[in-house]
Every structure is written in C-alpha cells, then in structure tokens.
Design an enzyme around this catalytic site. Structure first.
Site, short mmCIF file in Angstrom:
data_model
loop_
_atom_site.label_atom_id
_atom_site.label_comp_id
_atom_site.label_asym_id
_atom_site.label_seq_id
_atom_site.Cartn_x
_atom_site.Cartn_y
_atom_site.Cartn_z
N TRP A 189 0.76 -1.49 -0.08
CA TRP A 189 0.41 0.23 0.33
C TRP A 189 0.94 0.90 -0.04
O TRP A 189 1.95 1.51 1.25
CB TRP A 189 -0.88 -0.04 1.26
CG TRP A 189 -2.08 -0.65 1.03
CD1 TRP A 189 -2.60 -1.22 -0.02
CD2 TRP A 189 -3.05 -1.84 2.04
NE1 TRP A 189 -3.77 -2.25 0.14
CE2 TRP A 189 -3.77 -2.21 1.44
CE3 TRP A 189 -2.29 -1.23 3.55
CZ2 TRP A 189 -4.69 -3.34 2.14
CZ3 TRP A 189 -3.03 -2.68 4.11
CH2 TRP A 189 -4.20 -3.33 3.62
N GLU A 235 -15.35 1.61 -6.86
CA GLU A 235 -14.76 0.85 -8.47
C GLU A 235 -15.89 0.35 -8.92
O GLU A 235 -15.21 0.14 -10.27
CB GLU A 235 -13.52 0.50 -8.73
CG GLU A 235 -12.33 1.21 -7.89
CD GLU A 235 -12.67 2.12 -6.63
OE1 GLU A 235 -12.07 2.92 -6.27
OE2 GLU A 235 -12.87 1.00 -5.26
N ASP A 285 9.84 -3.00 -11.51
CA ASP A 285 8.99 -2.02 -11.48
C ASP A 285 8.63 -1.66 -12.79
O ASP A 285 8.99 -1.63 -14.30
CB ASP A 285 8.86 -1.34 -10.30
CG ASP A 285 7.49 -1.35 -9.22
OD1 ASP A 285 5.82 -1.01 -10.31
OD2 ASP A 285 7.33 -0.72 -8.65
#
Length: 566
Positions: A189, A235, A285
C-alpha cells in the site's frame, strides 16, 4: 458487450485470433516473464500457459496488451469511443430542456447498471466459492517470480477489497502482493493510495482489518480497480458502467466483505494493525527499474475460495511497452472528458508509454488568454493522481500530443527558458527514484504554445553519451554541448543508452531527472542531465538497478522458442 466471466473474455480473444495457447511446460520462475515480455514488446497476442510447473492451474497473461484488446476488454471498438460516451453524460446541454432530456433518457437508463448487485439469497454456491479451502496454501497457485532481483513471487493482478471501519462502501485497488509463506503475503500500500489511508484508519481503530483479494474477474472489473477514482467512490460503479450491467457481488465466507461472484480465486483474510510490518521487495516495476525494498503490512490468508476449473491471471511489468501501458491508455481516454470539463482550455492529452503513467503528460490547449497553458498545468497538479506528474508539456490545439516529433519541435521553437519553464515543488509518485527525497520533488511544466507577437526560436537539440566517473559529469557535458553552434537544448545520457532509439532516450529522460537539480538554464539555453545520479549529487537513497533478465534464462527461452509454438 459484458463478459460473464474471465472464461468468456478468453473465448472472445480466441475467436478474434488474439489468444495463443502454450501447451509446453513452463516455469513461473522467470521463464514466463521472459516469454511474455518478448511477446508484449512485439505487440503479440494474449498467452494462455496451460502447463505451469508446480501448479494445476493455467495462467493467462497479456490479455489486455494492445489497443485492440484493451478496447475489446471494455466492450468497445476503440478507447476513444468510450471517452465520447462519457462526454455525452457530462454534456449539460442534454439536461437543460425537457426535449433534450426526453431524447437523452434512454441513455440515462444505462446508469442503473452502475450499481453493484449484492446477492444474498443463493440456491447454489456462486462460481467463486465452488471450492472452499479453509487450510490455504498459496504455493499451489502459479504465482510469478518475475525478475532476477525480485524479493520473491508476486501476485501482479490482484483486486484488493477493503473498507473503512463501520462503512458499507468498499474500496477496490490493485496493489502488488509478495508471497511470504503458504498463508501470508506483504500488502504493498503506497502512501498516496486509498488502501494505505484505509489501513491507517484501521490502525487508529485497532484490531484486525478484513481484506479480500479477488483474482481473475471480468476485464471491466479488473480495469476499474486501476482507475483513478476519487476516494469513497466504489470502483464497481465504474465497472458496471463500462460493462452496461451491474457487477454481481457475493459475501465472503469469513468476513463481511463482498467480492465479484464470478472471480476465479478469492483470498480471504486480514491485516493485524498491531503486528509489525514486513520487509517487501525489491520488485521489477513498471518504471523499468527495481523499486526498492521497504516495510509494508502483512496480509494473513485464512481461506481461499475458487472455481472448480479456474484460470490464474497475471501480468508482467518492466521497461515499456508492456501490458500495463494499455491500461494507462484506457485511463487517458476515458477520463479525458472529465479533465476537459474542469479545464475548458484543455483539448487533448497523451500519457506517453515512456512516461510510465506518472512521469510525463503532453497536453494540447486552446490559448484563449495569456497564461492558458500555465493555468491548465497548475490545475492538473492540483487534481487527483495527476498531482504526481513530473513533467507536463503544453502545446497548441493544432499539435497532436501523440506526435513526438511535433511536440519536440514546439518545445524548441516556442518555449523560452526564461518565461515558459515552470518549476513546482510537490508530491511525486512513490515509485519515482530520481528526486533527492522520497515522495517529494520538483515538477516541471513547459509552455510550448506559440505566443502572439513572439518570433519562434531557432536551434536544435543534442544528445550526449557520457561515461560518468564522478558527480557532475553529466551536467558538465550538457553545458559544454551548448557551446556548439545552433544547439539550444543539450541532454546528457549514460553512454550505455542507444541514442538512436528515441523511445529509450525519452524513457531515460522522463525517469532520471529531477528538474530542480538536473535542469540548468544558461544564456537562454537548456542543459539537462538525464544520467544515473551518484551519491555525491544529493541523493538520500540508493539509485535502483535497471530491470534485465538473467543471461541463463534468456538463453533457455531462445533454445525453447519453437517448442512454445512460436
């Protein structure tokens, strides 16, 4: 069209010739990454690996890895079609007279599909709970170890459902999850993400925070988890709008969270807010660099539910272009009408692949008044996730922001460093590695619009390969290049960079600069240091390594390429 489940989307891909099945046995440790990465960069099809070593479940990857497949995933012919649809709902002219409202009424009925349907009464188990495993074993899933320096295996397409203490509305976000052992993962997170804010609220509340992770939902639901919606907005509303049908949710077996009933897998569990964090990462990433290891909460998995014959979803991120680039393009086109409503001078927007979501945005604007471009740039820096955009370039409405050559020409001709380069210190994305401190640094705005009564500037840019040995070598090389006749913009890059590869050059520039440190104005010219920075250049944290595959795995995939079916 709305897809009933992931299997229906797979069938649609196969029908259109957009899916390749690979029956050869493959390893989830690096091998799938090397195969999928090559296919992604070549614009190849979705891949369904039917025999993944160590698991009984097939793995789907690159399902949304092209403009066409991304549009297909959202039930449209093109992403711009969805953007135009959103614009119609934001056009207040449709609501200002009874006649217009009557004509628009059929479209308003579509909004009823936005609201998720919580199914409480069930005669049979929902698909995602056909099998319930109360003694979970995450090692049974084909979780990928993507890159050689990764800290372990990672879930890369998880839909993480959480909610504030006592709330009914849920949040769904996509956060990578590193497998720690058979029953727990780290939960990545970021400081700026909704999941982190909800976790902090639970820390203040105390106790165990319920978490549910859905894997392998319909493509509209998966995309919605990545969308930059305002906090507090479910969402699943966006997913319902995109699929024109409510998202059917079912209650978790062991908590009061609700998840899409057609998911392939659901991991149920909790985060103990009083438990110490765990060391997570590194991870190769989407920036093309390894994000650094850090401390994050531990997610305890207490139950796994799944379909009888599920498909495991995954993606691989790395130096663009990769599959995630097309998710970003969907966001660009779908949310453009919302941005235009708030910024009337904004005409169009491009988030270049090389900008990896948050490092560059090119906007075309109407120069209705002096400072219109600056107004748009400042507005974007005050808006949601756009606040992390490290570089914003504004061009005239007549310039296509997707035309790199035209944008570069506009910068050289129209942007005066003395008046048209705007520095703004502010928050940066957690994955930005170039600033001297984490999460904060310099953002640069460039007004490359034509100014009435101002003669276009002349000059060209120069790219300099630098074999960097000491702090400041890059800056000195760029400044020295400005002495050459006709050079008005000089960029220093590491000598390992292929200067003939415009995409690589742009990627390095967007990733490697903090404008407050690396941009120098001299005699009305620009020197830019886009080299890797050394500790003596102000860094307070390590500079990450580029992502690259091991030579051994590259050779293995080379040798097996025809065996895979290519």
């Amino acid at each position: 069209m709305a897809y009933r489940d992931l299997q229906a989307f797979i069938a649609a891909l196969e029908k259109r010739g957009e899916l390749m099945r690979i029956s050869a046995p493959v390893s989830p440790i690096l091998e799938i990454t090397e195969i999928a990465g090559r296919v992604m960069k070549r614009g190849g099809p979705a891949l369904l690996f039917e025999r993944v070593e160590g698991s009984d479940f097939p793995l789907l990857i690159n399902a949304m890895g092209s403009h066409a497949r991304m549009a297909l995933a959202l039930g449209a012919e093109s992403l711009d079609e969805i953007g135009r649809d959103v614009a119609r709902y934001l056009d207040f002219g449709n609501y200002t007279s009874l006649g217009n409202l009557i004509r628009f009424a059929p479209r308003l009925l579509r909004l009823a599909a936005c609201f998720p349907h919580r199914r409480r009464l069930r005669l049979t188990r929902p698909p995602c709970q056909q099998v319930i495993e109360r003694e979970p074993d995450l090692s049974a899933l084909p979780v990928l170890h993507c890159w050689p320096q990764d800290g372990g295996r990672f879930f890369t397409l998880p839909l993480v459902f959480t909610k504030l203490p006592g709330a009914r509305t849920q949040n769904c976000g996509m956060y990578r999850m590193q497998v720690l052992d058979r029953t727990s993962t780290a939960m990545h997170w970021h400081k700026h993400k909704d999941g982190s804010a909800i976790y902090e609220a639970w820390r203040a509340h105390g106790g165990k925070m319920p978490v549910a992770v859905a894997l392998g939902c319909g493509p509209e639901i998966t995309y919605a988890a990545t969308a930059p919606l305002p906090p507090g907005l479910d969402e699943m509303l966006l997913a319902g709008f995109l699929r024109r049908r409510p998202v059917a949710l079912t209650k978790c077996v062991a908590s009061d969270l609700w998840v899409p009933r057609d998911a392939q897998f659901v991991l149920e569990g909790y985060v103990d807010t009083e438990e110490p964090p765990v060391w997570e990462g590194p991870f190769g990433d989407h920036t093309g660099y390894y994000s650094l290891a850090d401390w994050y909460p531990r997610f305890h998995v207490t139950c796994v539910t799944r379909r009888r014959n599920p498909v495991y979803p995954a993606t691989v991120v790395g130096r663009p272009p990769m599959e995630d680039c097309y998710l970003a393009k969907a966001t660009e086109r779908i949310f453009l009408p919302v941005l235009k409503l708030q910024m009337p001078q904004l005409c169009d927007l491009c988030l270049p692949f090389e900008g990896v979501f948050h490092n560059c945005a090119v906007v075309s604007v109407r120069n209705d008044f002096p400072g219109a471009a600056r107004t748009v740039m400042n507005a974007m820096w005050g808006m949601g996730q756009m606040r992390y955009t490290k570089l914003i370039v504004a061009v005239d409405a007549s310039v296509d922001p997707r035309d790199t050559g035209a944008v570069l020409a506009a910068v050289l001709q129209n942007a005066d460093p003395a008046s048209d380069y705007l520095l703004s210190d502010g928050p940066l994305d957690a994955l930005d590695h170039s600033s001297d401190r984490a999460l904060y640094g310099a953002r640069l705005g460039v007004d490359a619009t034509a100014k009435p009564g101002v003669t276009p500037r002349t000059g060209r840019y120069a790219l300099l390969p630098v074999q960097k040995r000491a702090p400041g070598d890059g800056r000195e090389a760029a400044l020295a290049a400005l002495e050459a006749e006709g050079v008005s913009f000089a960029v220093a890059l590491d000598d390992s960079v292929d200067l003939a590869d415009r995409s690589e050059v742009l990627w390095r520039v967007f990733n490697n600069i903090d404008a407050g440190r690396d941009l120098v104005v001299k005699d009305g010219k620009i020197a830019l240091d886009a080299t890797k920075k050394l500790p003596g250049e102000g860094l307070t944290r390590p500079w990450p390594d580029d992502i690259s595959m091991s030579p051994e795995m590259t050779a293995r995939v080379d040798a097996r390429w025809e065996e895979y079916g290519f």
